[in-house]
Design a protein around this motif. Structure first.
Motif, PDB file in Angstrom:
ATOM      1  N   ASN A 100       0.823  -1.203   0.000  1.00 43.76           N
ATOM      2  CA  ASN A 100       0.000   0.000   0.000  1.00 43.76           C
ATOM      3  C   ASN A 100       0.869   1.270   0.000  1.00 43.76           C
ATOM      4  N   ASN A 142      -5.737   4.433   1.435  1.00 43.85           N
ATOM      5  CA  ASN A 142      -5.664   2.977   1.300  1.00 43.85           C
ATOM      6  C   ASN A 142      -6.094   2.539  -0.104  1.00 43.85           C
ATOM      7  N   HIS A 143      -5.199   1.840  -0.779  1.00 48.68           N
ATOM      8  CA  HIS A 143      -5.478   1.396  -2.150  1.00 48.68           C
ATOM      9  C   HIS A 143      -5.999  -0.035  -2.194  1.00 48.68           C
ATOM     10  N   ASN A 320      -4.078  -0.373  -9.201  1.00 47.57           N
ATOM     11  CA  ASN A 320      -3.380  -1.309  -8.307  1.00 47.57           C
ATOM     12  C   ASN A 320      -2.550  -2.334  -9.065  1.00 47.57           C
TER      13      ASN A 320
END
Lengths: 485, 322
Positions: A100, A142-143, A320
């Protein structure tokens, strides 16, 4: 039952090389030994039918269109003692944290590149790097809301991370359904074991989800969250239905949503209703025809504008894919050291980069002992398993590698651990791996257990369901249960 | 609730109801035909079944003659007939699949279970001796599904959409059945008492109302009794009035008793139908008046369906461009 069972040169989850069960499998082993052949067969059939009737299917695509299939279920569980699990859990949390940090860094200042830890070329030419989301402020920074990390064990029984899935990891529903069916069909197996329960996971998952309240939510105390699915023809549709149902959120398709004035709404029978959080199971490219693929009919026009304005949260984060790329994988231990200043708790599988001439030369010479993977393929496609490959296949891959070396990585063929599987009336050893699910929000939780996938075709190393793999229940024994279980 | 989901639930319910009704009609007809040996009578009877369960014209567009096995195949498993039982079940299953998170799991199991069995047998045509068994299975599947809806679903919005779909489908079907039978009795004016008896008996049987009717009236199949029973009896759950009363009540509850601007037209229409049903003296109507009445009612049903969709945004282009 397991009389002629040979562990061979492989680490076996259940059996010792001398033919005796491992300590933590003893109870299970004794119980199953008491089942008659007919009982076993009948239970096996009941279990398979249960999956079919419940419609727990995935869709396999072929020339004639999609076909619904169930993932075969194998009743021999993978049992993990508490102590071992604790280490995995710590390792998972550490890895998630570093990954992250990496995503946050890459879409902002790119310090890890500037500091020379990760080569810039790996970012710039990465098809999963989305410049569109650079600098976007996202809730909790937060990914990764939900990740599925694939673990394997080598011939010494050491756990290694094989792959990080940080985009749309599927299989969570199977974890719960495997347990459900197992309890229905084999209740007697549960009496003597204390197994960590899965019951509370949805509370955590829901909590993690709604903790991603976007900056401009009108209703930060009780945000409206939805799960965005491509629809019932998607191969993981059951997964989507299950998750939406269990978290208690609406399951929506792109056509149910509309963006007006940079805010996202869903079309209800009472008109439009504002949405705060979207857990999407649609790939980045299809999310918004305005910003990505213009031909996409799965997404929502204008979604990215709403995202940029902080009017909606999109999980997992867009872009992501840069972090779970098969090439970036090799750098995760470095990320852990760089961002957290810690040593990795879980190791990687050694990885060769073929764009490096020396490594390329090594791989070409030793290809028979290696596994070669296309960095942007998944599901076991475009992959060579050296020790099992025929001469022509090897030659074909040599050619492909030489043509586009940066498209491929290679790894030593790990002697993947095995566990007994019961199919067609007998037990035989099959290779297994474990997909562990981690959920991140204001706090991080690791689902106790995960999806054990098993390569049911004898001798096969490919556990993917699309390639004939099956699933097993995974038991984490509660603390103190190691001795008698 | 999402409009798309509401629509899927509504059509799922309609398709389940349709499969059950068509199965029952075919089942009754197959038994009746055992007693008839006159080919002309048989053919006419088949045409009526086609009229009620599908479309006679469409059938003739595909097949040149009335053949028992062809018709059975056409009405049960044919993929070519939009209203074949197997198509209804497949549509219902797709609807259930798209709304699974709204439905009791057991309902999905029942529908999916039937669908899977059917899929398994797809390549083996139903043998005539198994037709009744198959039809019974269809009826039971529908009844089991309705039982699950009744005993497991919260009386909320999804429940309402399911029920409205079912009642509208049922009311329309009852009207259609009566229409066909009236037409028949008109055409064959001056027929014997036995024949007339037989028509109205059939009407009662195919809506599964014979037993209920007998409890209130002696077995004298007088259309003056049968017709009011199937049209305006407020207690018989397959009568037109019963179904329409319940649709109105459901919409009423959905709107918490309030008539808003968007639901006004729907309410008006439903109330007008209710009034018309109440004010018509069914037993005093001549056959041709009755036909007009039934035709008009079927048009009403169609209008309600459209209004209902408009009120709840059910009619949406799949990919709306804004």
């Amino acid at each position: 039952m397991l009389k002629n069972y040979q562990t061979g040169m492989f680490f076996d989850e259940m059996m010792e090389t001398d033919g005796k069960p491992k300590q933590h499998y003893k109870y299970f082993y004794d119980l199953v030994s008491d089942f008659s052949k007919d009982e076993l067969r009948e239970k096996h059939d009941t279990a398979q039918l249960s999956f079919l009737r419940q419609g727990i299917t995935f869709t396999v695509y072929n020339d004639t269109g999609g076909m619904e299939r169930t993932m075969p279920f194998d009743f021999v569980p993978v049992i993990i003692p508490d102590k071992q699990w604790t280490k995995i859990e710590r390792g998972m949390k550490q890895r998630m944290k570093a990954l992250n940090c990496f995503l946050e860094d890459i879409y902002n200042r790119q310090e890890i590149v500037n500091d020379g830890i990760i080569p810039e070329v790996l970012i710039r030419h990465n098809p999963y790097y989305y410049k569109q989301v650079t600098g976007v402020e996202i809730p909790l920074n937060n990914h990764i809301f939900l990740a599925g990390i694939d673990l394997i064990r080598d011939e010494n029984g050491d756990y290694l991370v094989l792959e990080d899935n940080l985009r749309n990891p599927s299989g969570m529903s199977y974890v719960f359904q495997n347990r459900y069916v197992m309890r229905q069909v084999y209740p007697e197996l549960f009496f003597q074991h204390s197994i960590q329960t899965l019951e509370h996971q949805f509370k955590d998952l829901h909590g993690a989800l709604v903790s991603h309240v976007p900056a401009n939510s009108m209703n930060p105390e009780a945000p409206t969250a939805v799960l965005l699915t491509p629809g019932m023809y998607n191969s993981a549709y059951y997964d989507h239905v299950f998750l939406a149902q269990q978290i208690g959120i609406e399951l929506v398709e792109g056509r149910d949503l509309v963006v007006e004035d940079n805010k996202v709404y869903m079309k209800t029978i009472r008109g439009l209703k504002r949405i705060d959080i979207i857990y999407r199971r649609i790939d980045d490219d299809f999310l918004d025809p305005e910003s990505f693929r213009p031909d996409s009919t799965l997404g929502v026009k204008g979604l990215m504008r709403a995202y940029h304005k902080g009017n909606v949260a999109i999980l997992n984060g867009i872009g992501n894919g840069i972090a779970d790329d098969k090439a970036m994988y090799a750098y995760v231990p470095d990320m852990i050291r760089y961002y957290l200043d810690e040593d990795p708790i879980l190791s990687n599988v050694n990885t060769y980069f073929l764009r490096d001439p020396e490594q390329l030369e090594y791989v070409l010479e030793n290809i028979e002992t290696l596994v070669v993977k296309n960095v942007s393929a998944s599901g076991g496609y475009d992959m060579l398993i050296g020790p099992h490959a025929r001469e022509e296949e090897i030659n074909e891959f040599r050619k492909k590698i030489v043509e586009t070396p940066s498209q491929y990585i290679a790894q030593p063929a790990i002697k993947l651990s095995r566990a007994p599987a019961y199919q067609q009336g007998r037990f035989y050893p099959c290779h297994v791996d474990l997909r562990v699910f981690v959920m991140n929000g204001s706090s991080t939780h690791v689902v106790p257990g995960g999806l054990s996938r098993v390569a049911l075709k004898e001798g096969s190393l490919v556990v993917n369901s699309s390639q004939g793999g099956g699933g097993k229940d995974t038991w984490i024994l509660s603390e103190g249960d190691d001795v008698h279980a | 609730m999402l409009s798309r989901v509401a629509e899927a639930l509504y059509w799922m319910a309609r398709n389940i109801e349709r499969s059950e009704n068509n199965a029952r009609i075919l089942s009754v007809q197959l038994i009746h035909m055992l007693e008839s040996s006159d080919q002309q009578v048989l053919d006419r009877d088949w045409e009526e079944v086609l009229d009620i369960c599908a479309s006679k014209e469409e059938y003739y567009g595909r097949y040149g003659r009335l053949n028992r096995d062809t018709i059975i195949q056409y009405l049960t498993v044919s993929p070519l007939n939009m209203n074949s039982i197997s198509n209804c079940i497949t549509y219902a299953r797709n609807g259930a699949k798209a709304t699974r998170d709204m439905l009791p799991d057991d309902l999905w199991h029942v529908i999916n279970g039937f669908y899977l069995e059917q899929k398994n047998k797809e390549n083996t045509p139903i043998m005539p001796q198994h037709t009744q068994e198959y039809l019974k299975h269809v009826i039971h599947t529908s009844l089991a599904g309705q039982g699950i809806v009744e005993s497991m679903m919260t009386r909320g919005v999804p429940y309402t959409f399911i029920k409205v779909g079912k009642w509208l489908e049922r009311a329309e079907k009852t009207a259609r059945i009566l229409n066909v039978i009236c037409e028949k009795s008109m055409r064959e004016k001056g027929n014997s008492e036995t024949e007339s008896y037989y028509y109205w008996l059939t009407a009662l049987q195919i809506v599964n109302g014979y037993d209920a009717y007998i409890k209130e009236y002696p077995p004298t199949m007088d259309p003056k009794n049968v017709l009011p029973f199937l049209i305006e009896n407020g207690n018989f759950p397959r009568s037109i009035r019963y179904c329409m009363d319940h649709v109105l009540e459901a919409v009423h509850n959905l709107e918490s008793g309030k008539v808003s601007h968007y639901s006004e037209r729907l309410f008006q229409k439903l109330s007008a139908i209710q009034k018309e049903l109440k004010n018509t003296d069914i037993s005093g109507l001549g056959m041709d008046e009755l036909m007009v009445f039934l035709d008009r009612f079927q048009n009403h049903c169609h209008e309600i369906s459209v209004l209902f969709s408009e009120t709840y945004y059910l009619v949406e282009p799949v990919h709306s461009v804004r």
